[in-house]
Design a protein around this motif. Structure first.
Motif, PDB file in Angstrom:
ATOM      1  N   MET A 235       0.709  -1.224   0.155  1.00 20.17           N
ATOM      2  CA  MET A 235       0.008   0.021  -0.107  1.00 20.17           C
ATOM      3  C   MET A 235       0.781   1.155   0.048  1.00 20.17           C
ATOM      4  N   PRO A 236       0.566   2.235  -0.686  1.00 19.10           N
ATOM      5  CA  PRO A 236       1.409   3.454  -0.874  1.00 19.10           C
ATOM      6  C   PRO A 236       1.217   4.277   0.464  1.00 19.10           C
ATOM      7  N   ARG A 237       2.477   4.858   0.810  1.00 19.50           N
ATOM      8  CA  ARG A 237       2.266   5.593   2.061  1.00 19.50           C
ATOM      9  C   ARG A 237       1.482   6.944   1.894  1.00 19.50           C
ATOM     10  N   MET A 238       0.858   7.270   2.869  1.00 13.09           N
ATOM     11  CA  MET A 238       0.241   8.609   2.875  1.00 13.09           C
ATOM     12  C   MET A 238       0.853   9.833   2.977  1.00 13.09           C
ATOM     13  N   ARG A 239       0.549  10.756   2.177  1.00 13.16           N
ATOM     14  CA  ARG A 239       1.148  12.081   1.757  1.00 13.16           C
ATOM     15  C   ARG A 239       0.600  13.133   2.811  1.00 13.16           C
ATOM     16  N   ARG A 240       1.555  14.027   3.164  1.00 16.51           N
ATOM     17  CA  ARG A 240       0.769  15.059   3.916  1.00 16.51           C
ATOM     18  C   ARG A 240       0.498  16.238   2.779  1.00 16.51           C
ATOM     19  N   LYS A 241      -0.654  17.054   3.380  1.00 17.25           N
ATOM     20  CA  LYS A 241      -1.173  17.867   2.491  1.00 17.25           C
ATOM     21  C   LYS A 241      -0.219  19.080   1.788  1.00 17.25           C
ATOM     22  N   HIS A 242       0.772  19.364   2.262  1.00 19.71           N
ATOM     23  CA  HIS A 242       1.573  20.320   1.821  1.00 19.71           C
ATOM     24  C   HIS A 242       2.430  19.598   0.558  1.00 19.71           C
ATOM     25  N   GLU A 243       2.540  17.901   0.596  1.00 17.80           N
ATOM     26  CA  GLU A 243       3.160  17.339  -0.380  1.00 17.80           C
ATOM     27  C   GLU A 243       2.375  17.198  -1.599  1.00 17.80           C
ATOM     28  N   LEU A 244       0.966  17.328  -1.566  1.00 17.72           N
ATOM     29  CA  LEU A 244       0.321  16.963  -2.893  1.00 17.72           C
ATOM     30  C   LEU A 244       0.365  18.144  -3.917  1.00 17.72           C
ATOM     31  N   PRO A 245       0.300  17.876  -5.048  1.00 18.55           N
ATOM     32  CA  PRO A 245       0.379  18.779  -6.026  1.00 18.55           C
ATOM     33  C   PRO A 245      -0.848  19.857  -5.681  1.00 18.55           C
ATOM     34  N   GLN A 246      -0.606  21.239  -6.257  1.00 21.14           N
ATOM     35  CA  GLN A 246      -1.703  22.099  -6.036  1.00 21.14           C
ATOM     36  C   GLN A 246      -1.803  22.879  -7.695  1.00 21.14           C
ATOM     37  N   LYS A 247      -2.784  23.650  -7.482  1.00 18.86           N
ATOM     38  CA  LYS A 247      -3.245  24.506  -8.670  1.00 18.86           C
ATOM     39  C   LYS A 247      -4.006  25.819  -7.908  1.00 18.86           C
ATOM     40  N   VAL A 248      -4.027  26.832  -8.857  1.00 17.96           N
ATOM     41  CA  VAL A 248      -4.764  27.790  -8.578  1.00 17.96           C
ATOM     42  C   VAL A 248      -6.295  27.954  -9.183  1.00 17.96           C
ATOM     43  N   CYS A 249      -7.336  28.212  -8.450  1.00 16.23           N
ATOM     44  CA  CYS A 249      -8.658  28.319  -8.796  1.00 16.23           C
ATOM     45  C   CYS A 249      -8.706  29.469  -9.787  1.00 16.23           C
ATOM     46  N   ALA A 250      -9.373  29.264 -10.949  1.00 17.92           N
ATOM     47  CA  ALA A 250      -9.503  30.108 -12.103  1.00 17.92           C
ATOM     48  C   ALA A 250     -10.557  31.223 -11.843  1.00 17.92           C
ATOM     49  N   THR A 251     -11.402  31.104 -10.677  1.00 15.40           N
ATOM     50  CA  THR A 251     -12.409  32.106 -10.306  1.00 15.40           C
ATOM     51  C   THR A 251     -11.853  32.726  -9.335  1.00 15.40           C
ATOM     52  N   CYS A 252     -11.577  32.190  -8.144  1.00 19.23           N
ATOM     53  CA  CYS A 252     -11.160  32.952  -6.825  1.00 19.23           C
ATOM     54  C   CYS A 252      -9.679  33.204  -6.516  1.00 19.23           C
TER      55      CYS A 252
END
Length: 46
Positions: free
Chosen positions: A1-18
């Motif tokens: 099973m893959p290890r859990m990632r912390r939220k700051h390690e996940l890929p991010q994007k910027v919302c097109a609206t806000c």
């Protein structure tokens, strides 16, 4: 099973609206490339 990632390690994007950054979610795994909005509310505003 893959290890859990912390939220700051996940890929991010910027919302097109806000303009706020949002992180990858498991429900977006299949179509992460096409995700543009952080929420249903932002999707409705555009």
């Amino acid at each position: 099973m893959p290890r859990m990632r912390r939220k700051h390690e996940l890929p991010q994007k910027v919302c097109a609206t806000c303009g706020r950054p949002f992180a990858w979610r498991r429900k977006w795994a299949r179509d992460w490339e096409s995700v543009r909005y952080c929420s249903k509310r932002c999707r409705g505003r555009d």
